[in-house]
Write a protein that holds these residues in place. Structure first.
Motif, mmCIF file in Angstrom:
data_model
loop_
_atom_site.group_PDB
_atom_site.id
_atom_site.type_symbol
_atom_site.label_atom_id
_atom_site.label_comp_id
_atom_site.label_asym_id
_atom_site.label_seq_id
_atom_site.Cartn_x
_atom_site.Cartn_y
_atom_site.Cartn_z
ATOM 1 N N GLU A 172 -7.713 12.073 22.814
ATOM 2 C CA GLU A 172 -7.021 12.156 21.530
ATOM 3 C C GLU A 172 -7.350 10.937 20.685
ATOM 4 N N CYS A 173 -6.860 10.968 19.453
ATOM 5 C CA CYS A 173 -7.066 9.862 18.521
ATOM 6 C C CYS A 173 -5.845 8.956 18.527
ATOM 7 N N ASN A 174 -6.104 7.674 18.723
ATOM 8 C CA ASN A 174 -5.051 6.673 18.590
ATOM 9 C C ASN A 174 -5.056 6.189 17.140
ATOM 10 N N GLU A 175 -3.896 6.185 16.511
ATOM 11 C CA GLU A 175 -3.818 5.854 15.089
ATOM 12 C C GLU A 175 -4.057 4.384 14.799
ATOM 13 N N GLY A 176 -4.224 3.563 15.819
ATOM 14 C CA GLY A 176 -4.432 2.142 15.590
ATOM 15 C C GLY A 176 -3.132 1.469 15.189
ATOM 16 N N SER A 177 -3.046 1.035 13.968
ATOM 17 C CA SER A 177 -1.844 0.377 13.471
ATOM 18 C C SER A 177 -0.815 1.427 13.038
ATOM 19 N N LYS A 178 0.306 1.472 13.717
ATOM 20 C CA LYS A 178 1.384 2.382 13.340
ATOM 21 C C LYS A 178 2.001 1.973 12.002
ATOM 22 N N VAL A 179 1.922 0.690 11.693
ATOM 23 C CA VAL A 179 2.500 0.198 10.442
ATOM 24 C C VAL A 179 1.748 0.759 9.242
ATOM 25 N N PHE A 180 0.417 0.732 9.296
ATOM 26 C CA PHE A 180 -0.366 1.254 8.179
ATOM 27 C C PHE A 180 -0.227 2.765 8.075
ATOM 28 N N PHE A 181 -0.112 3.446 9.211
ATOM 29 C CA PHE A 181 0.101 4.881 9.179
ATOM 30 C C PHE A 181 1.429 5.197 8.504
ATOM 31 N N ALA A 182 2.449 4.397 8.796
ATOM 32 C CA ALA A 182 3.750 4.571 8.147
ATOM 33 C C ALA A 182 3.668 4.238 6.660
ATOM 34 N N CYS A 183 2.851 3.247 6.298
ATOM 35 C CA CYS A 183 2.692 2.890 4.886
ATOM 36 C C CYS A 183 2.016 4.018 4.112
ATOM 37 N N VAL A 184 1.020 4.664 4.728
ATOM 38 C CA VAL A 184 0.342 5.782 4.069
ATOM 39 C C VAL A 184 1.323 6.921 3.825
ATOM 40 N N LEU A 185 2.113 7.266 4.839
ATOM 41 C CA LEU A 185 3.115 8.320 4.675
ATOM 42 C C LEU A 185 4.205 7.894 3.692
ATOM 43 N N GLY A 186 4.589 6.628 3.749
ATOM 44 C CA GLY A 186 5.621 6.144 2.842
ATOM 45 C C GLY A 186 5.182 6.172 1.392
ATOM 46 N N TYR A 187 3.915 5.839 1.136
ATOM 47 C CA TYR A 187 3.416 5.878 -0.238
ATOM 48 C C TYR A 187 3.378 7.316 -0.762
ATOM 49 N N MET A 188 3.002 8.264 0.117
ATOM 50 C CA MET A 188 3.058 9.664 -0.279
ATOM 51 C C MET A 188 4.492 10.081 -0.581
ATOM 52 N N GLY A 189 5.420 9.612 0.230
ATOM 53 C CA GLY A 189 6.827 9.909 -0.034
ATOM 54 C C GLY A 189 7.305 9.314 -1.349
ATOM 55 N N LEU A 190 6.805 8.123 -1.682
ATOM 56 C CA LEU A 190 7.169 7.494 -2.947
ATOM 57 C C LEU A 190 6.658 8.316 -4.131
ATOM 58 N N LEU A 191 5.404 8.764 -4.061
ATOM 59 C CA LEU A 191 4.865 9.596 -5.140
ATOM 60 C C LEU A 191 5.639 10.897 -5.284
ATOM 61 N N ALA A 192 5.975 11.511 -4.144
ATOM 62 C CA ALA A 192 6.743 12.758 -4.193
ATOM 63 C C ALA A 192 8.130 12.527 -4.770
ATOM 64 N N SER A 193 8.753 11.410 -4.419
ATOM 65 C CA SER A 193 10.092 11.110 -4.929
ATOM 66 C C SER A 193 10.070 10.869 -6.436
ATOM 67 N N VAL A 194 9.068 10.122 -6.914
ATOM 68 C CA VAL A 194 8.959 9.867 -8.348
ATOM 69 C C VAL A 194 8.687 11.163 -9.107
ATOM 70 N N SER A 195 7.819 12.016 -8.555
ATOM 71 C CA SER A 195 7.531 13.301 -9.203
ATOM 72 C C SER A 195 8.786 14.171 -9.257
ATOM 73 N N LEU A 196 9.543 14.176 -8.164
ATOM 74 C CA LEU A 196 10.783 14.956 -8.135
ATOM 75 C C LEU A 196 11.789 14.427 -9.146
ATOM 76 N N LEU A 197 11.908 13.109 -9.250
ATOM 77 C CA LEU A 197 12.853 12.514 -10.192
ATOM 78 C C LEU A 197 12.466 12.806 -11.630
ATOM 79 N N VAL A 198 11.182 12.652 -11.953
ATOM 80 C CA VAL A 198 10.720 12.905 -13.317
ATOM 81 C C VAL A 198 10.886 14.376 -13.676
ATOM 82 N N ALA A 199 10.557 15.279 -12.735
ATOM 83 C CA ALA A 199 10.723 16.703 -13.000
ATOM 84 C C ALA A 199 12.191 17.072 -13.161
ATOM 85 N N PHE A 200 13.056 16.440 -12.403
ATOM 86 C CA PHE A 200 14.489 16.712 -12.527
ATOM 87 C C PHE A 200 15.021 16.250 -13.879
ATOM 88 N N LEU A 201 14.528 15.131 -14.373
ATOM 89 C CA LEU A 201 14.965 14.636 -15.676
ATOM 90 C C LEU A 201 14.466 15.527 -16.814
#
Length: 225
Positions: free
Chosen positions: A109-138
């Motif tokens: 299998e593939c080891n993701e290496g740094s779990k912190v950076f993997f979490a940062c990548v997912l977190g940044y996607m979550g941030l974009l989704a949250s901002v898009s949701l907020l702007v669309a709601f407004l």
């Protein structure tokens, strides 16, 4: 195009892991989904700016000529690309033999290496989704005939629900099932974006063509002679 790439990036997770595929899996996934989310964010901001420009009391109309939404997509995507480059340079994913996931079986299998950076990548996607949701709601109070913000809101809700359930499911699985869970999340979130944003358009174009005319959109009615 970004939605098409979202569906295609799941193919990188299929097959025997090697050094190249392990490095490209999460990187392509993060960059492509950030591109898609930033495009949705730019689309929502465009809708708001266009309708705000028609209001003489709005200050946003001064920003229409600056073409701000055009710069949102490359700038937001470049941030994710920078995170992925730092991830690859510091602690890149690699292939490994897992002898703990399944008793009596060695899983490649593939080891993701740094779990912190993997979490940062997912977190940044979550941030974009949250901002898009907020702007669309407004922007929900814009005229219904023109308003795409409500469909974008539904798509962001589907996207968020898929990835919120993905995190505990991903952490609770082991071995090859982790890849299956991530592929399912990628396809489900991409399909949710595709259906929620484009299905209403296809419904009007194919089944209600009279609603796609200028007279109907502007609220004018013409009597048939």
């Amino acid at each position: 195009m970004s939605l098409m790439l979202c569906f295609l990036c799941s193919l990188v997770f299929i097959g025997r892991p090697n050094m190249i595929t392990c490095m490209l899996r999460q990187v392509l996934f993060g960059i492509i989904f950030s591109l898609c989310l930033s495009a949705i964010l730019a689309k929502t901001i465009t809708v708001i700016m266009v309708f705000s420009a028609t209001n003489p009391d709005s200050r946003i109309k001064r920003l229409v000529g600056l073409r701000i939404p055009i710069y949102i997509v490359p700038s937001c995507t470049m941030i994710q690309i920078g995170l992925c480059l730092v991830w690859l340079c510091s602690s890149a994913p690699f292939e490994e033999f897992n002898m703990v996931a399944e008793i009596g079986t060695i899983v490649l299998e593939c080891n993701e290496g740094s779990k912190v950076f993997f979490a940062c990548v997912l977190g940044y996607m979550g941030l974009l989704a949250s901002v898009s949701l907020l702007v669309a709601f407004l922007a929900r109070k814009l005229p219904d005939t023109f308003n795409e913000a409500k469909f974008i809101t539904f798509s962001m809700l589907v996207f968020a629900s898929v990835w919120i359930t993905f995190i505990p499911a991903y952490l609770s699985t082991k071995g090859k099932h982790m890849v299956a869970v991530e592929i399912f999340a990628i396809i489900s979130s991409s399909a949710g974006l595709l259906v929620c944003i484009f299905f209403p358009k296809c419904y009007i174009i194919l089944l209600q063509p009279e609603m796609n005319k200028k007279k109907f959109i502007t609220g004018r009615t013409v009597r048939e002679k």
